[in-house]
Design a protein around this motif. Structure first.
Motif, PDB file in Angstrom:
ATOM      1  N   PRO A 189       0.825  -1.223   0.000  1.00 43.89           N
ATOM      2  CA  PRO A 189       0.000   0.000   0.000  1.00 43.89           C
ATOM      3  C   PRO A 189       0.852   1.262   0.000  1.00 43.89           C
ATOM      4  O   PRO A 189       2.048   1.229   0.283  1.00 43.89           O
ATOM      5  N   SER A 190       0.213   2.357  -0.319  1.00 45.09           N
ATOM      6  CA  SER A 190       0.894   3.649  -0.291  1.00 45.09           C
ATOM      7  C   SER A 190       1.505   3.877   1.082  1.00 45.09           C
ATOM      8  O   SER A 190       0.969   3.448   2.103  1.00 45.09           O
ATOM      9  N   LEU A 191       2.624   4.582   1.091  1.00 46.85           N
ATOM     10  CA  LEU A 191       3.340   4.876   2.327  1.00 46.85           C
ATOM     11  C   LEU A 191       2.416   5.475   3.384  1.00 46.85           C
ATOM     12  O   LEU A 191       2.510   5.178   4.569  1.00 46.85           O
ATOM     13  N   LEU A 192       1.486   6.340   2.938  1.00 49.26           N
ATOM     14  CA  LEU A 192       0.629   7.054   3.875  1.00 49.26           C
ATOM     15  C   LEU A 192      -0.584   6.242   4.302  1.00 49.26           C
ATOM     16  O   LEU A 192      -1.327   6.644   5.187  1.00 49.26           O
ATOM     17  N   GLU A 193      -0.813   5.113   3.658  1.00 49.33           N
ATOM     18  CA  GLU A 193      -1.949   4.272   4.020  1.00 49.33           C
ATOM     19  C   GLU A 193      -1.558   3.189   5.013  1.00 49.33           C
ATOM     20  O   GLU A 193      -2.371   2.354   5.383  1.00 49.33           O
ATOM     21  N   VAL A 194      -0.313   3.204   5.449  1.00 48.46           N
ATOM     22  CA  VAL A 194       0.187   2.108   6.283  1.00 48.46           C
ATOM     23  C   VAL A 194       0.077   2.402   7.763  1.00 48.46           C
ATOM     24  O   VAL A 194      -0.381   1.571   8.543  1.00 48.46           O
TER      25      VAL A 194
END
Length: 612
Positions: free
Chosen positions: A511-516
């Motif tokens: 997943p996107s870095l910010l969705e983790v």
């Protein structure tokens, strides 16, 4: 940023002009006139963050800054751009992707300043983290990534943002100078936070606007407007006598005098409004190099790099042999290794660096980028100072843990990082509780079992140093995964033949870095179990005798199963339990090793023979 007092002095030579856009068309029946906007995205990202901080009350400051909500920040970013678009046509947004070598001392100094601020904060608030005791706010580690992701997800702006192989400043200046608006030249305005953008070579249609001088207004008759203060470098250059082949770079010479603190010469220029006294000034080579313009056409062909979000990760990519040629200014291969500046995290300065987590993941990325046995120098905190770790890009796959055996509901890569964090504590004989593990799992689980609105509020009193540090360790591991994902997604790279291709293929779907990481869910675990004060600081001897954690029950008496039911979706609860079981096995192995060590310490040796 920029050159201190530069604009204040230039204002005495040529005052900037305040303008309001859009302007009605000259014919009265056409579209309103909107100049082109070229934006220093890195500067804007921090500008919006600082505006957000000023909007917080004293009570909000601690939980809102430490538990930074990237989604709210991203809405603010898009809101700002959409309001600017009313008066300007946004043509380019550039993000720093590589900083030149002459910035090394400046960067090191900034990192050391941040570490000193952390140390002071740790001293003034040794238990609870109290930001009100210092005039300093830690920047969120994924700020630039959040900014980039927001812009790339916007239908209108997604095609104008680019992470460049240099400082955004130079690319902004080049794009504004080269801007052509259809059949006629339109004014191009650089929006920046750095005063030295007026020093770069410019065209007659180039203007520079400081972000602090942008105002959004609403006229009851004419509607929304954008009010800006515009500097005209071209006009200032000519007023100083420049602009011809014989006399170029007069603003640069004036700026050089200010940097050298040649106050007599600078004052004489300001008093006369003329640059004759600057004719014999010789600008330093390194200073002059900062204001060379890049070749934009050479950069435009590298569309494959548009997917990079984080500046620090982009720097690593642009340092590789494959992409180094794109850097502006040009760079050569360093004999003593490639330097990688790791993001500064909210760490406890009394503990070892959080960047020990994820090292094997980063090593794998370095190996793909730089080949076998290349030396990478990682710059990060150690103790209360900036330190360097030397990492060989040799095969280190055996040190990676994926955690894929816990099921499909949780991301195996992230679980591997959590188990690595746990292992780091157990290796140092520092207890880590089931509550801490649950907090890490909650931070990376995007499907809560109940409505977020029904969760308890996270108060300032929940932020203590052990929790902040373990969150930073998780952040370091996630960033390392993001770096490897970025590298694995690059085309035209020769992957070592013994690399696990299946592993890289799975990682591309990470997943996107910010969705983790969800900071709020991480801290909510501690809000549910308010008696827990983080990890114990017992010494190694006491750690060996720590109380056993009952299955499904933490030592505080708070029901672990109850927390799982409250914070996790029904589908992932068995997998959460599986992770706790894996942690329990890790604890038991460490306990057994401790018992063996104690047994060995009790033996006597006589003439080389063990007796006991």
């Amino acid at each position: 940023m920029g050159i201190p007092q530069l604009l204040q002095n230039l204002e005495k030579i040529e005052k900037p002009k305040t303008k309001v856009y859009p302007k009605p068309s000259s014919s009265g029946d056409g579209a309103p006139y909107r100049p082109a906007a070229v934006i220093d995205g890195s500067a804007l990202a921090h500008h919006i963050f600082n505006r957000y901080l000023k909007s917080l009350s004293k009570d909000e400051r601690i939980p809102k800054v430490l538990g930074f909500d990237y989604s709210i920040y991203q809405k603010n970013v898009l809101n700002w751009l959409e309001r600017l678009e009313v008066g300007f046509r946004i043509a380019n947004i550039f993000i720093d992707g590589h900083l030149p070598s002459y910035k090394t001392s400046t960067r090191t100094s900034r990192i050391q300043t941040t570490i000193s601020n952390l140390s002071r904060l740790r001293t003034l608030s040794p238990s609870l983290i109290d930001l009100t005791k210092v005039n300093w706010n830690p920047s969120p580690p994924f700020l630039i990534a959040a900014f980039s992701a927001a812009v790339k997800g916007h239908e209108r702006f997604k095609d104008v943002i680019k992470t460049v192989a240099g400082e955004a400043d130079a690319f902004c200046a080049a794009a504004a100078k080269a801007w052509k608006g259809g059949d006629r030249e339109l004014m191009s305005v650089i929006f920046t936070g750095d005063s030295d953008l007026v020093v770069y070579p410019s065209a007659s249609h180039t203007r520079v606007a400081m972000l602090d001088d942008v105002r959004f207004e609403n006229d009851p008759i004419e509607g929304n407007k954008v009010k800006v203060v515009l500097w005209a470098p071209w006009d200032i250059e000519r007023k100083l006598g420049g602009g011809s082949e014989e006399k170029e770079g007069m603003i640069m010479k004036f700026a050089w005098c200010i940097v050298l603190k040649d106050t007599f010469r600078a004052a004489k220029v300001v008093a006369s409004g003329k640059g004759d006294i600057l004719d014999k000034v010789t600008v330093g080579r390194e200073f002059k190099e900062q204001y060379l313009l890049p070749d934009l056409e050479r950069q435009d062909g590298e569309v494959e790099l548009d997917g990079m979000l984080d500046s620090r990760a982009a720097e690593v990519v642009y340092a590789s042999p494959r992409y180094r040629r794109l850097c502006h200014p040009p760079v050569g291969e360093k004999e003593d290794g490639v330097e990688v500046y790791l993001p500064v995290l909210l760490e406890d300065v009394t503990k070892s660096s959080a960047w020990s987590v994820g090292r094997e993941t980063r090593r794998r990325a370095y190996r793909i980028l730089f080949g076998n046995n290349a030396t990478v120098v990682e710059v990060h905190r150690k103790g209360e100072a900036v330190n360097k770790s030397f990492v060989k890009s040799e095969k280190g796959d055996e040190g990676l843990r994926t955690g894929e055996d816990v099921g499909q509901g949780l991301n195996g890569f992230v679980i591997g990082i959590i188990l690595e964090v746990v292992g780091d504590y157990l290796e140092k004989s520092i207890p880590i509780t089931d509550i801490d593990v649950l907090a890490l799992l909650a931070a990376v689980t995007t499907h809560p079992g109940i409505s977020e609105a029904s969760l308890p509020d996270v108060a300032a009193s929940h932020w203590i140093w052990p929790r902040a540090h373990i969150l930073s360790q998780l952040t370091a591991g996630i960033w390392s995964l993001y770096l490897l994902q970025t590298v694995a997604s690059l085309p035209s790279l020769e992957v070592p033949s013994d690399t696990d291709e299946q592993f890289l293929t799975k990682l591309k779907g990470f997943p996107s870095l910010l969705e983790v990481i969800d900071t709020t869910r991480f801290m909510t675990i501690y809000a549910i179990s308010p008696d827990r004060r983080g990890m114990s600081k017992n010494a190694k001897k006491r750690a060996r005798k720590r109380a056993k954690v009952m299955e499904g029950q933490d030592t505080t008496g708070v029901s672990v199963q109850g927390i799982i039911n409250r914070m996790f979706n029904r589908d992932v609860r068995p997998e959460v339990a599986a992770v706790l079981n894996a942690v329990g096995d890790m604890r038991r192995r460490v306990d057994e090793e401790d018992v063996e060590e104690e047994g060995e310490e009790g033996m006597d040796s006589y003439m080389g023979m063990t007796v006991g």
